[in-house]
Design an enzyme around this catalytic site. Sequence first.
Site, PDB file in Angstrom:
ATOM      1  N   SER A 137       0.945  -1.144  -0.075  1.00 20.61           N
ATOM      2  CA  SER A 137       0.039  -0.127   0.086  1.00 20.61           C
ATOM      3  C   SER A 137       1.024   1.319  -0.019  1.00 20.61           C
ATOM      4  CB  SER A 137      -0.979  -0.030   1.104  1.00 20.61           C
ATOM      5  OG  SER A 137      -1.413   1.407   1.507  1.00 20.61           O
ATOM      6  N   TYR A 150      -1.244  -0.327  10.615  1.00 17.81           N
ATOM      7  CA  TYR A 150      -1.413  -0.721   9.292  1.00 17.81           C
ATOM      8  C   TYR A 150      -0.002  -0.229   8.547  1.00 17.81           C
ATOM      9  CZ  TYR A 150      -3.318  -1.161   4.458  1.00 17.81           C
ATOM     10  OH  TYR A 150      -3.626  -1.363   3.135  1.00 17.81           O
TER      11      TYR A 150
END
Length: 273
Positions: A137, A150
């Site tokens: 990501s 995350y």
Amino acid sequence: MFRNAVITGACGGLGQSLARQLIAQGTHVALVGMNRTALQALADLAPERCRIYTPDVSDAHAMQTMASDWLTQHGAPDLVVANAGVAGGFDTTEAQDLAVMRRMLEINLLGVATTFQPFLGAMHSSGQSGALVGVASIAGWRGMPGNGAYCASKAGLIAYLQSLRAELRRSPITVHTINPGYLRTALTAGNTFAMPGLLEPDDAARALLQGVARGREHIVLPRHVGWLSRTLSLLPARWHDHILLGQPRKPRAGQAGATDIPGLTTPPTHHDR
């Protein structure tokens, strides 16, 4: 394009799109995920070419069992997509959130290694070209307030894929790092902040498969969001932090809009702040 593929997180938005497109191309597909109903709907598209598996991707033994069955039934894959992932807000001041970070690292980071490891030997032995794909990501490029678990998991994944790519340079196996921005999936459904460049899963899957087939080792989805993120990173850290602090935070486990984190046995309880 690809004859034999393994996809983890195949019941999620991007995973389902990847599976549907590969199945439509005639690929044999191992569908790995936690939602058997969603996986069965995909397998029904081509029962003779699909198999369903529901292991915890962080469980090395379960993943090795899955891989052994697939290799016996269909042989070595030429595409392995480690797509399984979870997301959620994180607050270091809350002791309960440490369980969230641990589980997120197990799925988002360790789960990629447990996905690749059981197939590497067979891919080497086949003598054929193959691709290992890790879905990271752009959140792994820089830490964001309230999203430390995350961001850390995806930053670690990017570094792991760099290492693996270097190790496999002299082999016919390529390693590809996918850095999506915002995709319209369950993981972003609860977000209350701006999501520039929000991309449909079908479009992301198409770009991913085309990019990997062309040998691109680093793929950002969509590209212009990557440029925006890189531009913001040129700002002094204090300015960048100030901009990010003004944005709403991602919901944490147990809060409205939070996404489920499989295997989180004791969901955190939160104080109002």
